[in-house]
Design an enzyme around this catalytic site. Structure first.
Site, PDB file in Angstrom:
ATOM      1  N   THR A   1       1.058  -1.021   0.391  1.00  0.00           N
ATOM      2  CA  THR A   1      -0.192   0.211  -0.333  1.00  0.00           C
ATOM      3  C   THR A   1       0.789   1.422   0.165  1.00  0.00           C
ATOM      4  OG1 THR A   1       0.193   0.187   2.623  1.00  0.00           O
ATOM      5  CG2 THR A   1      -1.620  -1.062   1.443  1.00  0.00           C
ATOM      6  N   ASP A   2      -0.081   2.457  -0.586  1.00  0.00           N
ATOM      7  CA  ASP A   2       1.286   3.569  -0.307  1.00  0.00           C
ATOM      8  C   ASP A   2       0.554   3.607   1.668  1.00  0.00           C
ATOM      9  OD1 ASP A   2       1.871   6.174   0.379  1.00  0.00           O
ATOM     10  OD2 ASP A   2       1.207   6.805  -1.303  1.00  0.00           O
ATOM     11  N   TRP A   3       1.283   4.674   1.922  1.00  0.00           N
ATOM     12  CA  TRP A   3       1.607   4.743   3.351  1.00  0.00           C
ATOM     13  C   TRP A   3      -0.028   4.852   4.347  1.00  0.00           C
ATOM     14  CZ3 TRP A   3       4.982   2.294   1.381  1.00  0.00           C
ATOM     15  CH2 TRP A   3       6.338   2.705   2.387  1.00  0.00           C
TER      16      TRP A   3
END
Ligand code: BGC
Length: 777
Positions: free
Chosen positions: A282-284
């Site tokens: 995932t993105d953060w």
């Protein structure tokens, strides 16, 4: 199993107290299957439920310090952006991930260590794309991969490859282009470069993450065709050509579903259609449902929160998440981990070859900057004999890149002033003194950041332009031979720009006006340098000046690269990867960007559909300030011997000879566009199908370039058929020097329509999209 269950409670407590490293080390290791030695399936089978839930959620629990395997070097975790959880009893070390597209994101400071750590700030992706030279993109990747490897980083969170959909997009600097082919080809070469060093790439942000406003929850409503042709195409090219180790999903939703929770995106398209076999992260903090993310095979949730781990462990226990699914996710992660420097125990030095990186950064910058205007050969100018009145704060301070996760902790960025002086130019000392004194008042570009996980470099303090009165400008005009004015625009992650930021300020316009008047009164020339992270307004003032050089954000060697071009040591050969519109309101997305409701948008409808960038301006005859693909040179080129040869299976081969007919050695970017026949599907006026850059041609030298155009390359996406289709009929194949200047063309007939790729019916919009099709004048 019994043994594993007893261990669960033990490990859980250990984790809570941050003691996992020491406790695990005390256990006899030979009892457990060992990662890298025993079959992966056995290693995964030996993991407890809690361990599995930890493996798929990054290790960002501040109290836990990922401990190296016994006998291995302990890495400094603050040096990177994130890491995976280690399981020492199974021989699984943490894997280290770090940003980002324009340089390795290394924290400058480490506790208990007096040294400051740096990385090279390379030119931003938009500048790299302006070079239209895949071999240079590969070199940047190699240099960055090398720095990552030497810092002990396993995976570089780059390249960022979303589309320049709107001129106000805050992260435009990190992205390549408004065109998916240019994006895909440049990013592919960059990924190949990174991975040639034994470091993984993470192509991001997958997909349709084209704005920063409401980025964590915006619902992007977009047609299947626009998705396939514009927003997914670059990613497809990279996945199939460069085989990136990892893909980072984006924050946004596509047609109602968060991308990290979309099986259609991550399984049906990415893995089944494109053959991706790495892991997805995932993105953060992206997405809102860890279990759905697991099911969509978004394998790793970064940076890792205890609540995600607990939710996943609970779902495994109560049957909401099957063991097969998480085992597959873990296998995906560990298969990539096997290739990393950490697992291979690479003896990293923390001493990358910065001299080599500098050379690459400078060369790429000068080969990619775009000469937008050059009246009566204003440039180049003779070093040694020319004195320059250098205006603009950012002539004396280089802004090498944007802010946010893409910022780089570089040691020194060469300013235009430094570059010009080193090349032998004389600068007006009065201007220089006043500007440098003024800039000293600004805050430092970067604060000391101990951890890149939490600390974002602050935005550069932007000082207002120095106010000059006309007497001072007139004095400089009399005493120097020409003027250079730098206009700067900072871009950054986490926010889009306002139209006022696209337009020049009153002060900037007045400076351009007054400097131009004063220098022109002395029959002297004025050149503007655009040190910008994205598109700005140029139409209202470009006629006032004699030259414009678009330097973008050119990395730490930017000032040298400017001097290399201004002095004529090298000839500019960059071309625009993105259109410069006349007014912001002319942009096809301006009517709906950044979405509704105004103020806090939750959804954005891509009503311009496939008509993004030049596909829109060309089709609907909207005048631009500088068109896609445009860029001048000091020399001139002619195109001859254009031929189209019919190949097998409906392919065409294009041949064209480029000759340097001017006085300077130079390189030329050759662009191939196609216009599709009118058939069942509507089409943009023309689309980029291939491109290449010549080698350095001396005056009088020629090079023949060859392009293979397959039916797949000529295909459009037919939504009804869920397929890429090359429709039968006559295609116009063109060689162009920019999207609106064709230098040679010919007809190519495709006898039969061909389905060139059948795909899954995926990511269907849940609401009708009213596609905006302006009337062609
Ligand atoms: C950015 C990513 C970046 C990540 C880790 C996020 O906010 O969107 O591009 O890789 O942070 O720093």
């Amino acid at each position: 199993m019994q043994k594993n269950n007893q261990n669960i409670g033990f490990y859980f407590i250990a984790i809570m107290f941050g003691l996992i490293g020491t406790m695990q080390e005390a256990l006899p290791q030979q009892k457990y299957p060992q990662f890298g030695i025993d079959p992966l399936k056995d290693v995964i089978a030996a993991m407890t439920i809690d361990e599995k839930a930890l493996m798929v959620t990054g290790a960002k629990r501040r109290e836990v310090y990922p401990t190296a395997l016994p006998g291995k070097k302990q890495k400094n975790i603050v040096a990177v952006g994130g890491y995976t959880y280690p399981f020492l009893r199974l021989g699984i070390p943490p894997i280290y991930l770090s940003d980002g597209p324009a340089g390795v994101r290394i924290a400058p400071r480490r506790s208990g260590d007096s040294q400051t750590y740096y990385a090279t700030a390379f030119p931003v992706a938009t500048l790299v794309a302006s070079g239209w030279d895949t071999s240079l993109s590969r070199e940047i990747g190699e240099a960055m991969g090398h720095e990552a490897l030497e810092y002990g980083v396993d995976i570089l969170l780059a390249p960022a490859m979303n589309i320049h959909r709107d001129p106000l997009g805050g992260r435009s600097f990190e992205y390549y282009s408004e065109d998916p082919l240019l994006t895909g080809k440049m990013a592919s070469a960059y990924v190949q470069g990174i991975q040639s060093q034994g470091v993984g790439a993470s192509i991001k942000h997958f997909a349709a993450n084209n704005q920063e406003t409401s980025r964590r929850y915006i619902n992007t409503i977009v047609s299947e065709r626009a998705l396939r042709e514009i927003y997914l195409e670059g990613f497809r090219i990279v996945v199939q050509e460069a085989k990136p180790w990892t893909v980072m999903s984006s924050y946004n939703k596509i047609n109602g579903v968060y991308t990290p929770q979309s099986r259609e995106l991550l399984v049906d398209i990415l893995r089944k259609e494109w053959g991706f076999n790495g892991f997805v992260l995932t993105d953060w903090y992206g997405g809102d449902d860890p279990v759905e993310q697991m099911k969509a095979h978004n394998d790793l949730l970064m940076p890792g929160l205890q609540v995600w781990t607990d939710t996943i462990a609970d779902a495994l226990r109560n049957g909401n998440l099957s063991m097969d699914v998480i085992d597959q996710n873990i296998e995906n992660i560990l298969n990539v981990a096997l290739k990393t420097g950490t697992v291979k125990d690479y003896p990293y030095t923390e001493k990358p070859d910065f001299e080599k990186s500098k050379e690459v950064a400078r060369r790429v910058a000068r080969e990619s900057m775009v000469l937008l205007k050059n009246e009566q050969h204003t440039l180049p100018i003779q070093a040694g004999s020319t004195s320059i009145g250098l205006f603009g704060n950012y002539s004396y301070k280089n802004l090498p890149g944007g802010t946010g996760s893409g910022a780089v902790n570089y040691e020194h960025a060469v300013s235009v002033a430094e570059g010009l002086k080193e090349a032998g130019f004389k600068l007006d000392p009065v201007l220089e003194k006043k500007y440098t004194t003024h800039l000293d008042k600004g805050k430092p570009l970067r604060d000391k950041a101990d951890s890149l996980i939490t600390a974002m470099p602050p935005r550069d303090s932007i000082l207002s332009e120095l106010a000059w009165d006309n007497h001072e400008i007139e004095r400089s005009a009399k005493e120097t031979d020409m003027a250079i004015i730098t206009i700067m625009r900072i871009f950054g992650e986490g926010g889009d720009r306002h139209v006022d930021h696209f337009n020049l300020t009153t002060e900037e316009l007045s400076l351009i006006d007054r400097v131009s008047d004063a220098y022109h009164a002395q029959r002297k020339k004025v050149v503007v340098l655009l040190n910008v992270g994205g598109v700005v307004e140029t139409a209202s003032w470009k006629d006032k000046v004699d030259g414009i050089l678009l330097t973008w954000q050119s990395g730490q060697e930017g000032g040298h690269a400017v001097a290399d071009l201004v002095s004529g040591k090298f000839t500019p050969s960059g071309k625009l990867p993105t259109t410069f519109p006349v007014r912001y309101a002319d942009a096809p997305s301006a009517k709906n960007f950044p979405g509704t409701p105004i103020g806090n948008p939750t959804e954005v409808v891509y009503e311009e559909d496939i008509y993004v960038g030049y596909r829109y301006y060309d089709t609907f005859r909207v005048p631009t300030s500088f068109s896609f693909g445009f860029g001048l040179s000091y020399t001139s080129f002619t195109y001859t011997n254009f031929k189209i040869e019919k190949g097998k299976g409906g392919s065409a081969t294009l041949l064209v000879t480029v000759e340097n007919t001017g006085r300077y050695p130079g390189k030329e970017v050759v662009q191939v566009y196609a216009t599709a026949p009118s058939g069942k599907l509507e089409h943009p006026e023309k689309e980029l199908k291939a491109f290449a850059k010549t080698r350095l041609l001396q005056p009088g030298e020629r090079e023949t370039l060859r392009f293979e155009i397959t039916p797949r390359m000529l295909s459009s996406f037919d939504t009804g058929a869920s397929a890429w289709v090359a429709e039968k009929g006559v295609y116009d194949l063109m060689i162009a020097v920019s999207s609106d200047t064709i230098v040679a063309n010919g007809k190519f007939r495709l006898a039969k329509s061909q389905i060139t790729e059948k795909v899954s019916k995926s990511l269907i919009p849940q609401v009708p999209i009213n596609i905006l099709r302006p009337v062609k004048p």
